[in-house]
Scaffold this motif. Structure first.
Motif, short mmCIF file in Angstrom:
data_model
loop_
_atom_site.label_atom_id
_atom_site.label_comp_id
_atom_site.label_asym_id
_atom_site.label_seq_id
_atom_site.Cartn_x
_atom_site.Cartn_y
_atom_site.Cartn_z
N SER A 386 -6.04 -15.68 13.27
CA SER A 386 -5.49 -16.38 12.12
C SER A 386 -4.46 -17.40 12.59
O SER A 386 -4.02 -17.38 13.75
N ALA A 387 -4.08 -18.29 11.69
CA ALA A 387 -3.18 -19.38 12.06
C ALA A 387 -1.87 -18.88 12.65
O ALA A 387 -1.31 -19.48 13.57
N ASP A 388 -1.37 -17.73 12.13
CA ASP A 388 -0.11 -17.20 12.65
C ASP A 388 -0.32 -16.28 13.84
O ASP A 388 0.66 -15.74 14.38
N GLY A 389 -1.58 -16.08 14.26
CA GLY A 389 -1.87 -15.27 15.43
C GLY A 389 -1.80 -13.77 15.22
O GLY A 389 -1.99 -13.00 16.15
N SER A 390 -1.58 -13.35 13.97
CA SER A 390 -1.36 -11.91 13.73
C SER A 390 -2.65 -11.13 13.51
O SER A 390 -2.67 -9.91 13.62
N MET A 391 -3.76 -11.83 13.17
CA MET A 391 -5.02 -11.16 12.86
C MET A 391 -6.17 -11.80 13.63
O MET A 391 -6.08 -12.96 14.02
N SER A 392 -7.24 -11.01 13.79
CA SER A 392 -8.43 -11.51 14.48
C SER A 392 -9.68 -11.11 13.72
O SER A 392 -9.68 -10.16 12.93
N THR A 393 -10.76 -11.86 13.97
CA THR A 393 -12.05 -11.56 13.34
C THR A 393 -13.17 -11.87 14.30
O THR A 393 -13.01 -12.69 15.22
N VAL A 394 -14.32 -11.21 14.09
CA VAL A 394 -15.54 -11.57 14.81
C VAL A 394 -16.56 -12.16 13.84
O VAL A 394 -17.71 -12.38 14.19
N GLY A 395 -16.14 -12.43 12.60
CA GLY A 395 -16.98 -13.13 11.65
C GLY A 395 -17.81 -12.25 10.75
O GLY A 395 -18.63 -12.76 9.98
N ASP A 396 -17.63 -10.95 10.77
CA ASP A 396 -18.37 -10.07 9.87
C ASP A 396 -17.81 -10.19 8.45
O ASP A 396 -16.63 -10.48 8.25
N VAL A 397 -18.68 -9.92 7.48
CA VAL A 397 -18.31 -9.98 6.07
C VAL A 397 -18.58 -8.63 5.43
O VAL A 397 -19.59 -7.99 5.71
N GLY A 398 -17.65 -8.18 4.58
CA GLY A 398 -17.83 -6.89 3.91
C GLY A 398 -16.83 -6.71 2.80
O GLY A 398 -16.07 -7.62 2.46
N TYR A 399 -16.83 -5.51 2.24
CA TYR A 399 -15.88 -5.19 1.17
C TYR A 399 -15.44 -3.74 1.30
O TYR A 399 -16.06 -2.94 2.02
N VAL A 400 -14.38 -3.39 0.59
CA VAL A 400 -13.82 -2.04 0.62
C VAL A 400 -13.90 -1.47 -0.79
O VAL A 400 -13.59 -2.16 -1.77
N ASP A 401 -14.31 -0.20 -0.91
CA ASP A 401 -14.38 0.42 -2.23
C ASP A 401 -13.03 1.03 -2.62
O ASP A 401 -12.05 0.93 -1.88
N ASP A 402 -12.99 1.68 -3.78
CA ASP A 402 -11.73 2.23 -4.29
C ASP A 402 -11.16 3.34 -3.41
O ASP A 402 -9.96 3.63 -3.47
#
Length: 524
Positions: A386-402
């Motif tokens: 991320s722009a602030d360097g605090s997070m990373s991703t490999v480009g996967d997409v998903g969602y979280v349930d309740d």
């Protein structure tokens, strides 16, 4: 793979047994072998934090090659054994490897690659003595038989032992592999990285366990599982290659307690005749872990019904951004999930980097569980953060349930996962464009019931070139001449013109969605 205290406690216990040949190596012999190779690497000038590479199929020298690196403070890169010479040369050069360990079966490819790798000064060939045409040198690199080379060195530990670790490669959207490097503490090899303690507890690894390894040892998941087994004083049964009935037969033969698979293996075992599937006693199995690719829900349901509630799933990247997991009971209550977060801090973000509503798909970001960088590639390291360097991703997409369970729905990079192997289509696209009969090309994953996905190419022929089955086969053969077969299209379709944005960027989404019609997610 560090055998540690078990060399004295259980010197005659097998560290591993090769499934087909039955060849067995004890803890005593494994200790001697890893020490001899560590001495050789030191004698060749490799010091702590230096690099070497391994390019071979599953064989009886693979684990000691890793073990020597793990006790000499080195980064060792296990490379896909199906790479072409050019692909291997890129990784050898990029990883700054000084030594290559290969095998009789892979030596021809290795020698071609070495002509492009001036940094590599030594190539060790397992069973090299049986290769009658083995050259003494290639481009300044000594080529030696593995067994003869290590025989001259002592079986006792080197004086300066340090903890080493794999540096594996994970491709990106450009198709060029990226080495994932993590900082190594100045610890002895007897002190493993913290992740091992976490996995030990999660999957109940123990001293007298018997682990069945059906996958190529260059993969990150088998690497970790096998290393963990050895550190626990267990025995690994190594399959030279996966065969569904042989896998089942090995479980009662060795009273296997633990294993790790990919969903394709589940699918192939389920397709065996019922009389074959039911003849083997699987009651010794305590834990069966799967990962590397999403498992079709119906396949997993059938596996739990067959094997019982011993199946565990996890989701994570080689980069180690984060880690989710679930056992059978949790999965049955959250069908299709890849589990809850156990390591890292998960965030589902929209295209504006804002939190997506619960249940709504977005890109998966983690506040990194373990620090990593792409080796000698600051630009692509920055791209993953991320722009602030605090997070990373490999480009996967998903969602979280309740309940906090994660579900995968897409891959923003169009990465293909076929049989648990990551495939990146850009490299194949770039190659197809060079063919004289191809005006434009798109490569992406389409559904495959067995493998999850398979590689599809859609081609715009050059003017005057007729689309035909013969042309499709010609293009597939062309790809196979230049790329590892797993990266090549299984089939080719044709279009008059491929959709491109005004910027010139290929617009794959409408192409790919034609093939995924009727699927609730873009992951089988």
């Amino acid at each position: 793979m560090y055998a540690g205290q078990y060399t004295n406690q259980h010197p005659d216990r097998p560290v591993f047994i090769m499934a087909a040949s039955g060849e067995s190596v004890s803890y005593r012999e494994f200790e001697a072998r890893t020490n001899r190779l560590a001495h050789l690497l030191r004698a060749r000038g490799l010091k702590r934090l230096d690099h070497f590479a391994i390019f071979m199929e599953n064989n009886a020298r693979y684990l000691e090659s890793c073990g020597a690196g793990e006790r000499a403070g080195l980064y060792y890169t296990c490379t896909n054994s199906f790479l072409t010479p050019d692909e291997l040369a890129y990784i050898l050069t990029n990883s700054e490897s000084q030594v290559l360990i290969t095998s009789r079966g892979k030596v021809d490819i290795a020698l071609k690659a070495l002509t492009q790798c001036p940094r590599v000064a030594l190539c060790l060939v397992v069973d090299g003595a049986s290769v009658t045409t083995l050259p003494a040198r290639v481009q300044g690199c000594d080529v030696l038989d593995f067994a003869q080379a290590v025989a001259a060195y002592p079986a006792t530990p080197i004086a300066d032992e340090w903890l080493g670790t794999p540096m594996l490669y994970s491709s990106g959207t450009t198709g060029r592999p990226k080495g994932i490097v993590r900082p190594l503490p100045e610890d002895p090899p007897s002190k493993p990285l913290p992740l091992f303690h976490f996995l030990n507890k999660l999957w109940r690894y123990r001293e007298d366990m018997i682990y069945l390894s059906p996958a190529p040892l260059y993969h990150s998941a088998p690497q970790a599982a096998v290393a963990l087994t050895v550190r626990n004083g267990g025995t690994v049964i190594i399959m030279e290659h996966f065969d569904p009935e042989q896998y089942l037969a090995l479980i009662p033969r060795y009273r296997v307690t633990h294993s790790q698979l990919v969903p394709t293996m589940f699918s192939r075992m389920l397709k065996l005749p019922e009389a074959v599937r039911t003849q083997y006693d699987l009651s010794s199995l305590e834990i069966a872990v799967h990962a590397a690719a999403p498992c079709p829900a119906q396949v997993k349901e059938q596996m739990i019904a067959w094997w019982g509630p011993i199946i565990h799933e996890y989701y994570g990247a080689t980069e180690g951004l984060g880690f989710t997991a679930c056992d059978s009971a949790e999965w049955l209550a959250h069908r299709g999930s890849v589990g809850r977060v156990l390591l890292g801090d998960l965030h589902i973000l929209d295209e504006n980097m804002q939190p997506a509503p619960k249940g709504t798909p977005g890109e998966i970001w983690f506040k990194t569980a373990t620090p990593f960088e792409y080796f000698n590639d600051a630009a692509r390291t920055a791209e993953s953060r991320s722009a602030d360097g605090s997070m990373s991703t490999v480009g996967d997409v998903g969602y979280v349930d309740d309940d906090g369970f994660l579900y995968l729905t897409d891959r923003s990079t169009f990465m293909i996962i076929s049989g648990g192997v990551n495939i990146y289509p850009q490299e194949c696209e770039n190659l197809l464009i060079t063919h004289p009969k191809v005006a434009d090309a798109a490569v992406f994953g389409v559904p495959n019931e067995d493998l999850g996905e398979e590689v599809k190419a859609v081609i715009q022929p050059m003017p005057g070139v007729t689309a035909s089955a013969e042309l499709a086969q010609e293009l597939i053969a062309f790809c196979q001449q230049h790329l590892a077969k797993l990266k090549c299209p299984k089939s080719v379709d044709f279009m008059d013109a491929l959709p491109r944005l005004p910027t010139g960027k290929l617009y794959k989404k409408p192409l790919r969605e034609q093939y995924w019609a009727g699927h609730k997610s873009r992951i089988v």
